[in-house]
Scaffold this active site. Structure first.
Site, PDB file in Angstrom:
ATOM      1  N   ASP A  94      31.083  14.177  18.351  1.00  0.00           N
ATOM      2  CA  ASP A  94      32.209  13.437  17.775  1.00  0.00           C
ATOM      3  C   ASP A  94      31.705  12.061  17.353  1.00  0.00           C
ATOM      4  O   ASP A  94      30.614  11.641  17.761  1.00  0.00           O
ATOM      5  CB  ASP A  94      33.373  13.326  18.780  1.00  0.00           C
ATOM      6  CG  ASP A  94      34.715  13.159  18.067  1.00  0.00           C
ATOM      7  OD1 ASP A  94      34.724  12.978  16.831  1.00  0.00           O
ATOM      8  OD2 ASP A  94      35.756  13.222  18.744  1.00  0.00           O
ATOM      9  N   ASP A  95      32.516  11.374  16.535  1.00  0.00           N
ATOM     10  CA  ASP A  95      32.090  10.029  16.114  1.00  0.00           C
ATOM     11  C   ASP A  95      32.216   9.033  17.256  1.00  0.00           C
ATOM     12  O   ASP A  95      31.328   8.232  17.484  1.00  0.00           O
ATOM     13  CB  ASP A  95      32.842   9.576  14.843  1.00  0.00           C
ATOM     14  CG  ASP A  95      34.356   9.701  14.936  1.00  0.00           C
ATOM     15  OD1 ASP A  95      34.878  10.184  15.973  1.00  0.00           O
ATOM     16  OD2 ASP A  95      35.034   9.336  13.963  1.00  0.00           O
ATOM     17  N   ASP A  98      37.342   6.945  22.658  1.00  0.00           N
ATOM     18  CA  ASP A  98      38.121   5.714  22.816  1.00  0.00           C
ATOM     19  C   ASP A  98      38.851   5.789  24.158  1.00  0.00           C
ATOM     20  O   ASP A  98      38.363   5.315  25.177  1.00  0.00           O
ATOM     21  CB  ASP A  98      39.072   5.594  21.622  1.00  0.00           C
ATOM     22  CG  ASP A  98      39.886   4.315  21.616  1.00  0.00           C
ATOM     23  OD1 ASP A  98      40.229   3.819  22.700  1.00  0.00           O
ATOM     24  OD2 ASP A  98      40.201   3.799  20.527  1.00  0.00           O
TER      25      ASP A  98
HETATM   26  O1  LIG Z   1      39.043   9.104  22.790  1.00  0.00           O
HETATM   27  P1  LIG Z   1      40.291   9.210  21.981  1.00  0.00           P
HETATM   28  O2  LIG Z   1      41.263   8.091  22.297  1.00  0.00           O
HETATM   29  O3  LIG Z   1      40.938  10.539  22.018  1.00  0.00           O
HETATM   30  O4  LIG Z   1      39.882   8.901  20.451  1.00  0.00           O
HETATM   31  C1  LIG Z   1      38.747   9.421  19.838  1.00  0.00           C
HETATM   32  C2  LIG Z   1      39.115  10.392  18.755  1.00  0.00           C
HETATM   33  O5  LIG Z   1      39.961   9.745  17.794  1.00  0.00           O
HETATM   34  C3  LIG Z   1      39.445   9.938  16.485  1.00  0.00           C
HETATM   35  O6  LIG Z   1      39.904  11.155  15.933  1.00  0.00           O
HETATM   36  P2  LIG Z   1      41.346  11.279  15.244  1.00  0.00           P
HETATM   37  O7  LIG Z   1      42.288  11.935  16.195  1.00  0.00           O
HETATM   38  O8  LIG Z   1      41.761   9.951  14.705  1.00  0.00           O
HETATM   39  O9  LIG Z   1      41.160  12.302  14.084  1.00  0.00           O
HETATM   40  P3  LIG Z   1      40.050  12.422  12.943  1.00  0.00           P
HETATM   41  O10 LIG Z   1      38.741  12.631  13.622  1.00  0.00           O
HETATM   42  O11 LIG Z   1      40.513  13.612  12.193  1.00  0.00           O
HETATM   43  O12 LIG Z   1      40.090  11.171  12.114  1.00  0.00           O
HETATM   44  C4  LIG Z   1      37.955  10.045  16.699  1.00  0.00           C
HETATM   45  O13 LIG Z   1      37.346  10.752  15.614  1.00  0.00           O
HETATM   46  C5  LIG Z   1      37.852  10.808  17.995  1.00  0.00           C
HETATM   47  O14 LIG Z   1      37.881  12.203  17.774  1.00  0.00           O
HETATM   48  N1  LIG Z   2      38.421   5.098  13.018  1.00  0.00           N
HETATM   49  C1  LIG Z   2      38.701   5.053  14.330  1.00  0.00           C
HETATM   50  N2  LIG Z   2      39.360   6.079  14.898  1.00  0.00           N
HETATM   51  C2  LIG Z   2      39.618   5.985  16.218  1.00  0.00           C
HETATM   52  N3  LIG Z   2      40.259   6.847  17.034  1.00  0.00           N
HETATM   53  C3  LIG Z   2      40.300   6.292  18.261  1.00  0.00           C
HETATM   54  N4  LIG Z   2      39.703   5.089  18.263  1.00  0.00           N
HETATM   55  C4  LIG Z   2      39.267   4.883  17.003  1.00  0.00           C
HETATM   56  C5  LIG Z   2      38.560   3.796  16.386  1.00  0.00           C
HETATM   57  O1  LIG Z   2      38.191   2.772  16.980  1.00  0.00           O
HETATM   58  N5  LIG Z   2      38.307   3.948  15.027  1.00  0.00           N
HETATM   59 MG   LIG Z   3      38.338  12.668  15.680  1.00  0.00          MG
END
Ligand SMILES: O=P(O)(O)OC[C@H]1O[C@H](OP(=O)(O)OP(=O)(O)O)[C@H](O)[C@@H]1O
Ligand SMILES: Nc1nc2[nH]cnc2c(=O)[nH]1
Ligand SMILES: [Mg+2]
Length: 160
Positions: A94-95, A98
């Site tokens: 994952d990226d 949080d």
């Molecule tokens: O640890 P957490 O608080 O759960 O946050 C982290 C997740 O939030 C973001 O995804 P998001 O749900 O925004 O979806 P996306 O990857 O499709 O942009 C990010 O890419 C992680 O997958």
């Molecule tokens: N782009 C982005 N997505 C998130 N989802 C949860 N935390 C983050 C953050 O810091 N940046």
């Molecule tokens: Mg995500």
């Protein structure tokens, strides 16, 4: 709303994904990679290239609706990573982590996989096996796909 923003450029993201790839080589080979969509897709593509891994599966999780921690919803898995079984021998990418809620739900689905991400905030750190860089909890990371260059007026124009 987040107090601070940290902008990650394409170059920085590519460098950090290569740094993570180097660290992951100690555990390679993996049977395959599971990208957590959508944020994990581009990091997973870079890491799959570096590890020469051709099997790339995905798990789709929805947890945020906007640009701040207040926009967090209960994470929902909307597509399962069927090719990865219980995760044995697989790498999850994952990226970032949080709150760690997304990682928790993904790990429930793939309990035997190794979880790695580029960036980790303090609350998410216990939920990832590996990360490249820590980011403060009150900082919102702006990924290259979230931003665009904008014209900024010269400082002198704001005088008087
Ligand atoms: O640890 P957490 O608080 O759960 O946050 C982290 C997740 O939030 C973001 O995804 P998001 O749900 O925004 O979806 P996306 O990857 O499709 O942009 C990010 O890419 C992680 O997958
Ligand atoms: N782009 C982005 N997505 C998130 N989802 C949860 N935390 C983050 C953050 O810091 N940046
Ligand atoms: Mg995500």
């Amino acid at each position: 709303m987040a107090t601070n923003y940290a902008t990650v450029t394409w170059d920085q993201l590519h460098r950090d994904a290569r740094t993570l790839s180097s660290a992951l080589m100690a555990r390679a080979p993996f049977k395959g990679i599971v990208a957590v969509t959508r944020g994990g897709l581009i990091p997973a593509a870079i890491i799959a290239r570096e590890l020469d891994c051709r099997l790339v599966e995905s798990i789709s999780v929805i947890s945020y609706s906007g640009e701040s921690a207040e926009d967090q919803k209960e994470p929902r898995v909307v597509k399962a990573p069927v090719a990865a079984g219980d995760g044995e021998g697989f790498l999850i990418i994952d990226d970032l982590v949080d709150s760690g809620e997304t990682a928790k739900i993904v790990r429930d689905v793939l309990p035997k996989a190794h979880f790695a991400c580029l960036y980790a905030k303090p609350n998410g750190k216990p939920h990832t096996d590996q990360y490249v860089m820590e980011v403060a909890q009150d900082t919102w990371v702006l990924f290259p796909w979230d931003t665009a260059p904008l014209f900024v007026p010269p400082l002198a124009r704001n005088l008087g």
